[in-house]
Design a protein around this motif. Structure first.
Motif, PDB file in Angstrom:
ATOM      1  N   TRP A  26       6.580  -5.864  -8.181  1.00 22.56           N
ATOM      2  CA  TRP A  26       7.397  -6.326  -9.327  1.00 22.56           C
ATOM      3  C   TRP A  26       6.358  -7.668  -9.565  1.00 22.56           C
ATOM      4  O   TRP A  26       6.847  -8.286 -10.732  1.00 22.56           O
ATOM      5  CB  TRP A  26       8.727  -6.807  -8.873  1.00 22.56           C
ATOM      6  N   SER A  27       5.475  -8.139  -8.967  1.00 21.10           N
ATOM      7  CA  SER A  27       4.671  -9.240  -9.279  1.00 21.10           C
ATOM      8  C   SER A  27       5.378 -10.526  -9.003  1.00 21.10           C
ATOM      9  O   SER A  27       5.619 -11.560  -9.615  1.00 21.10           O
ATOM     10  CB  SER A  27       4.090  -9.284 -10.538  1.00 21.10           C
ATOM     11  N   SER A  28       6.502 -10.510  -8.315  1.00 24.25           N
ATOM     12  CA  SER A  28       7.517 -11.716  -7.918  1.00 24.25           C
ATOM     13  C   SER A  28       7.172 -12.407  -6.666  1.00 24.25           C
ATOM     14  O   SER A  28       7.664 -13.244  -6.137  1.00 24.25           O
ATOM     15  CB  SER A  28       8.955 -11.301  -8.010  1.00 24.25           C
ATOM     16  N   SER A  65       4.624  -2.637   4.788  1.00 19.22           N
ATOM     17  CA  SER A  65       5.068  -3.267   3.599  1.00 19.22           C
ATOM     18  C   SER A  65       4.447  -4.644   3.275  1.00 19.22           C
ATOM     19  O   SER A  65       4.425  -4.986   2.166  1.00 19.22           O
ATOM     20  CB  SER A  65       6.833  -3.465   3.838  1.00 19.22           C
ATOM     21  N   THR A  66       3.982  -5.120   4.380  1.00 17.21           N
ATOM     22  CA  THR A  66       3.100  -6.754   4.284  1.00 17.21           C
ATOM     23  C   THR A  66       1.756  -6.109   4.156  1.00 17.21           C
ATOM     24  O   THR A  66       1.008  -7.036   3.846  1.00 17.21           O
ATOM     25  CB  THR A  66       3.175  -7.041   5.398  1.00 17.21           C
ATOM     26  N   ARG A  67       1.405  -4.723   4.040  1.00 14.20           N
ATOM     27  CA  ARG A  67      -0.226  -4.737   4.061  1.00 14.20           C
ATOM     28  C   ARG A  67      -0.525  -4.020   2.765  1.00 14.20           C
ATOM     29  O   ARG A  67      -1.590  -3.903   2.302  1.00 14.20           O
ATOM     30  CB  ARG A  67      -0.612  -3.655   4.924  1.00 14.20           C
ATOM     31  N   THR A  68       0.642  -3.509   1.976  1.00 13.78           N
ATOM     32  CA  THR A  68       0.298  -2.791   0.616  1.00 13.78           C
ATOM     33  C   THR A  68       1.266  -3.395  -0.511  1.00 13.78           C
ATOM     34  O   THR A  68       2.202  -3.792  -0.086  1.00 13.78           O
ATOM     35  CB  THR A  68       0.794  -1.233   0.849  1.00 13.78           C
ATOM     36  N   ASP A  69       0.793  -3.024  -1.784  1.00 17.50           N
ATOM     37  CA  ASP A  69       1.692  -3.376  -2.792  1.00 17.50           C
ATOM     38  C   ASP A  69       2.596  -2.077  -3.282  1.00 17.50           C
ATOM     39  O   ASP A  69       3.198  -2.251  -4.113  1.00 17.50           O
ATOM     40  CB  ASP A  69       0.891  -3.991  -4.175  1.00 17.50           C
ATOM     41  N   ALA A  70       2.341  -0.925  -2.608  1.00 19.55           N
ATOM     42  CA  ALA A  70       2.953  -0.146  -3.065  1.00 19.55           C
ATOM     43  C   ALA A  70       4.134   0.271  -2.097  1.00 19.55           C
ATOM     44  O   ALA A  70       3.999   0.947  -1.030  1.00 19.55           O
ATOM     45  CB  ALA A  70       2.088   1.249  -2.926  1.00 19.55           C
ATOM     46  N   PRO A  71       5.533   0.312  -2.520  1.00 20.20           N
ATOM     47  CA  PRO A  71       6.731   0.410  -1.983  1.00 20.20           C
ATOM     48  C   PRO A  71       6.522   1.887  -1.240  1.00 20.20           C
ATOM     49  O   PRO A  71       7.041   2.068  -0.160  1.00 20.20           O
ATOM     50  CB  PRO A  71       7.872   0.229  -2.541  1.00 20.20           C
ATOM     51  N   VAL A 101      -1.893 -13.849  -0.880  1.00 19.87           N
ATOM     52  CA  VAL A 101      -0.935 -13.305  -1.799  1.00 19.87           C
ATOM     53  C   VAL A 101      -1.499 -13.496  -3.449  1.00 19.87           C
ATOM     54  O   VAL A 101      -1.430 -14.601  -3.798  1.00 19.87           O
ATOM     55  CB  VAL A 101       0.552 -13.648  -1.508  1.00 19.87           C
ATOM     56  N   VAL A 102      -1.411 -12.223  -4.128  1.00 16.72           N
ATOM     57  CA  VAL A 102      -1.931 -12.467  -5.571  1.00 16.72           C
ATOM     58  C   VAL A 102      -1.132 -11.679  -6.458  1.00 16.72           C
ATOM     59  O   VAL A 102      -1.320 -11.554  -7.680  1.00 16.72           O
ATOM     60  CB  VAL A 102      -3.456 -11.890  -5.788  1.00 16.72           C
TER      61      VAL A 102
END
Length: 287
Positions: free
Chosen positions: A110-112, A201-207, A285-286
């Motif tokens: 969500w870029s949050s 979950s801490t390694r990817t941006d895809a849930p 974190v970007v």
């Protein structure tokens, strides 16, 4: 515009431990649609099984040998035990992977995530809040299923003793206490899935990648456990002990299998949680 004195006062009042309170994170997760859908599925399963038994008739024994499934309609406690038996191998894996995997990755998606860290919420505090809530929701899912099943089973089949497949019975009160032990063990045995999901979950941006990866690796563990050629190496697989809880539903419960399963699961989970915290602390974190 704030003055330097005001900024200093704000900084002096900052408490890292008060950022992202657990109740805030819990309310956020409870309001999500996936939480409501998963809760609905687990609550509906006992009704589906009750209807299936009503349509299909009484389960019959095989070769005069009573199994847990054959005694499903003997009492409400038996019905609750059967619900756990048919769910432990896969269905209960999904809410654990979902609640622990769709946490940090969803914020990144969500870029949050970077805005939470800029709040500022310390990284360790962020992970701790999300992990505690994720594990709490996982435990709630495991309590929900047998609770609804016990209520449905009692209404349909009565408050009778739990018939044991190996012979004998447990009175209803004792059976409920044993089911509490079973649920506790199932939660502990699923800590490995929780650890895998949280680490991913801490390694990817895809849930979906984190949730699917945890479920997939859990299935791989089940497949490896079925390979008898591995011999004693299977004792180190968490999946090898996932049904050790059946020993609690005996006149004299046997604890050795559950103790070994707990040791393996907790050890693997602690390693995975440590990897998640360590990796996220160094992550750029970007999103």
């Amino acid at each position: 515009m704030s003055t330097p004195a005001q900024s200093a006062e704000a900084a002096s009042g900052y408490r890292a431990g008060r950022t992202l309170p657990l109740r805030v994170e819990l309310v956020r997760q409870l309001k999500r649609r996936r939480t409501l859908v998963m809760g609905g599925i687990l609550a509906a399963l006992p009704f589906v099984l009750a209807v299936a038994f009503a349509i299909g008739g009484e389960p019959g024994g095989r070769n005069d040998r009573v199994t847990l499934m054959d005694a499903a309609t003997a009492s409400g406690a038996n019905f609750a035990a059967v619900n756990l038996f048919v769910s432990a191998g896969f269905l209960l894996v999904i809410p654990v992977a979902l609640f622990c995997g769709d946490t940090v990755a969803s914020e990144a998606n969500w870029s949050s995530l970077r805005y939470l860290l800029a709040a500022p919420v310390p990284r360790a505090r962020l992970l701790w809040s999300k992990l505690v809530v994720g594990l709490g929701l996982s435990l709630a899912a495991m309590v929900l299923l047998p609770s609804v099943a016990l209520a449905v089973g009692t209404a349909a089949y009565g408050w009778e003793p739990l018939r044991i497949p190996t012979g004998g019975a447990l009175d209803a009160g004792t059976a409920v206490r044993r089911l509490v032990v079973v649920v506790a063990y199932l939660f502990v045995s699923q800590l490995v899935t929780a650890g895998l999901a949280f680490w991913l979950s801490t390694r990817t941006d895809a849930p979906l990648g984190a949730v699917g990866g945890a479920v997939g690796l859990t299935v791989v563990g089940n497949v490896l456990d079925a390979v008898t050629a591995l011999g004693g190496w299977r004792d180190f697989l968490p999946a090898h002990w996932q049904f050790a809880w059946v020993d609690a539903l005996q006149p004299r419960p046997e604890w050795s299998g559950m103790i070994q399963g707990t040791a393996v699961s907790v050890t693997c989970a602690l390693v995975l949680f440590a990897l998640a915290f360590r990796g996220f602390a160094q992550k750029d974190v970007v999103s």
